[in-house]
Design a protein around this motif. Structure first.
Motif, PDB file in Angstrom:
ATOM      1  N   VAL A 145      23.376 -50.442 102.969  1.00 51.87           N
ATOM      2  CA  VAL A 145      22.127 -50.868 101.868  1.00 51.87           C
ATOM      3  C   VAL A 145      22.736 -50.737 100.415  1.00 51.87           C
ATOM      4  CG1 VAL A 145      19.871 -50.629 101.035  1.00 51.87           C
ATOM      5  CG2 VAL A 145      20.557 -50.194 103.386  1.00 51.87           C
ATOM      6  N   ASN A 147      21.719 -49.761  97.448  1.00 55.27           N
ATOM      7  CA  ASN A 147      21.045 -49.640  96.249  1.00 55.27           C
ATOM      8  C   ASN A 147      19.604 -49.120  96.315  1.00 55.27           C
ATOM      9  OD1 ASN A 147      19.950 -52.010  97.543  1.00 55.27           O
ATOM     10  ND2 ASN A 147      20.750 -53.534  95.979  1.00 55.27           N
ATOM     11  N   GLU A 184      20.962 -62.302 108.401  1.00 59.36           N
ATOM     12  CA  GLU A 184      20.766 -61.495 107.141  1.00 59.36           C
ATOM     13  C   GLU A 184      20.613 -60.251 107.349  1.00 59.36           C
ATOM     14  OE1 GLU A 184      17.733 -63.470 104.975  1.00 59.36           O
ATOM     15  OE2 GLU A 184      18.935 -65.394 104.792  1.00 59.36           O
ATOM     16  N   ASP A 186      22.816 -57.683 106.971  1.00 56.82           N
ATOM     17  CA  ASP A 186      23.583 -57.137 106.001  1.00 56.82           C
ATOM     18  C   ASP A 186      22.956 -56.930 104.478  1.00 56.82           C
ATOM     19  OD1 ASP A 186      23.560 -59.884 105.422  1.00 56.82           O
ATOM     20  OD2 ASP A 186      25.813 -59.621 104.398  1.00 56.82           O
ATOM     21  N   HIS A 187      21.721 -57.484 104.478  1.00 56.30           N
ATOM     22  CA  HIS A 187      20.834 -57.327 103.274  1.00 56.30           C
ATOM     23  C   HIS A 187      19.287 -57.473 103.485  1.00 56.30           C
ATOM     24  CE1 HIS A 187      19.822 -61.701 102.566  1.00 56.30           C
ATOM     25  NE2 HIS A 187      20.868 -61.930 103.122  1.00 56.30           N
ATOM     26  N   THR A 188      18.811 -57.459 104.598  1.00 55.04           N
ATOM     27  CA  THR A 188      17.225 -57.482 104.622  1.00 55.04           C
ATOM     28  C   THR A 188      16.934 -56.402 105.529  1.00 55.04           C
ATOM     29  OG1 THR A 188      17.266 -59.026 106.437  1.00 55.04           O
ATOM     30  CG2 THR A 188      16.999 -59.940 104.191  1.00 55.04           C
ATOM     31  N   ASP A 201      15.184 -56.712 100.241  1.00 54.90           N
ATOM     32  CA  ASP A 201      16.277 -57.655 100.070  1.00 54.90           C
ATOM     33  C   ASP A 201      17.405 -57.307  99.097  1.00 54.90           C
ATOM     34  OD1 ASP A 201      17.941 -59.904  99.995  1.00 54.90           O
ATOM     35  OD2 ASP A 201      16.529 -61.274 100.684  1.00 54.90           O
ATOM     36  N   THR A 202      18.351 -56.876  99.463  1.00 54.53           N
ATOM     37  CA  THR A 202      19.205 -56.269  98.621  1.00 54.53           C
ATOM     38  C   THR A 202      20.000 -57.467  97.709  1.00 54.53           C
ATOM     39  OG1 THR A 202      21.092 -56.015  99.992  1.00 54.53           O
ATOM     40  CG2 THR A 202      19.612 -54.356  99.766  1.00 54.53           C
ATOM     41  N   ILE A 203      19.953 -58.236  98.245  1.00 52.94           N
ATOM     42  CA  ILE A 203      20.594 -59.610  97.407  1.00 52.94           C
ATOM     43  C   ILE A 203      19.782 -60.192  96.511  1.00 52.94           C
ATOM     44  CG2 ILE A 203      21.964 -61.803  97.576  1.00 52.94           C
ATOM     45  CD1 ILE A 203      23.309 -61.130 100.009  1.00 52.94           C
ATOM     46  N   LYS A 205      17.466 -58.925  95.230  1.00 47.81           N
ATOM     47  CA  LYS A 205      16.846 -57.826  94.413  1.00 47.81           C
ATOM     48  C   LYS A 205      15.453 -57.641  94.332  1.00 47.81           C
ATOM     49  CE  LYS A 205      20.938 -58.548  91.162  1.00 47.81           C
ATOM     50  NZ  LYS A 205      21.396 -59.018  89.907  1.00 47.81           N
TER      51      LYS A 205
END
Length: 245
Positions: A145, A147, A184, A186-188, A201-203, A205
């Motif tokens: 993650v 962040n 997704e 890798d970022h959700t 959702d890290t991408i 933001k």
């Protein structure tokens, strides 16, 4: 026409303008740049370029538009980590175009995108996480993650407090980190605390609070390579709910 090859696709034309692969670049800075002494310090030819002339050091990268690195002398400039944008002078350090309020030697990496500097917590090196308690600060699933973090009092997304989240009970759903692939992945992600669920959702933001009536019934599963959260009444795909028929 006089041409001077600067390398990495850059060409100086008659000390009047700069081309990058036949495209005129940096024209708005021509009144500042000393073109006869302008040269490439280091470049990858596409997304990161450091330059200097007799007066200034310049940076053009995927993190910032072309700029002067303020308070930097060309004779006193060193690139420490090209890919990550770390550079240094005798009196200050930079991450890409941002001058840091501390020196690199004070950084303690604490996982993900967070740093500890004299018990102050920073996100991405230059965003101070105001009010963070260094003694209890932890990065959650930092390798994946990166962040999201918490301390004894707050949950943090990037460098800001998630006011709706309860730090003591906040955690990610472990099913989001299984070996099952979903789009997704890798970022959700989804997380829970004692009263709410959260879509992250890290991408993008983005962190979204999901009001669910029974937190204990909130779960996550993978169907047809899509990651669905669910409770008694709804399914959630990318944070958007749909009533269960």
């Amino acid at each position: 026409m006089g041409k001077k090859d600067l390398g990495y696709g850059f060409t100086n034309i008659d000390n009047k303008f700069i081309l990058h692969y036949d495209r005129d670049v940096y024209s708005t800075f021509y009144k500042v740049i000393d073109l006869p002494t302008f040269e490439v310090i280091q470049s990858n030819g596409s997304s990161i370029h450091y330059f200097k002339d007799k007066n200034h050091v310049y940076l053009d990268s995927y993190m910032n538009s072309f700029c002067i690195l303020e308070d930097v002398k060309p004779s006193d400039f060193e690139i420490i980590d090209f890919e990550n944008g770390f550079a240094s002078t005798t009196h200050c350090d930079y991450v890409f175009e941002v001058r840091l309020p501390y020196r690199f030697k004070k950084i303690k990496e604490i996982g993900g995108m967070y740093q500890n500097v004299d018990d102050d917590i920073y996100f991405a090196y230059h965003h101070k996480v105001e009010g963070a308690d260094a003694a209890t600060f932890e990065v959650l699933h930092g390798q994946v993650v990166g962040n999201v973090a918490k301390d004894k009092s707050h949950v943090y997304f990037r460098h800001e407090i998630v006011s709706e989240a309860d730090a003591k009970s906040f955690s990610f759903l472990k099913e989001c980190f299984s070996d099952a692939y979903y789009r997704e992945c890798d970022h959700t992600f989804y997380a829970l605390d004692r009263q709410s669920a959260f879509y992250i959702d890290t991408i993008a933001k983005n962190i979204k609070t999901i009001k669910t009536k029974k937190v204990e019934k909130f779960g996550f599963e993978v169907k047809d390579e899509l990651g669905y959260a669910f409770d008694e009444n709804y399914t959630y795909l990318f944070g958007k709910r749909k009533k269960i028929d």
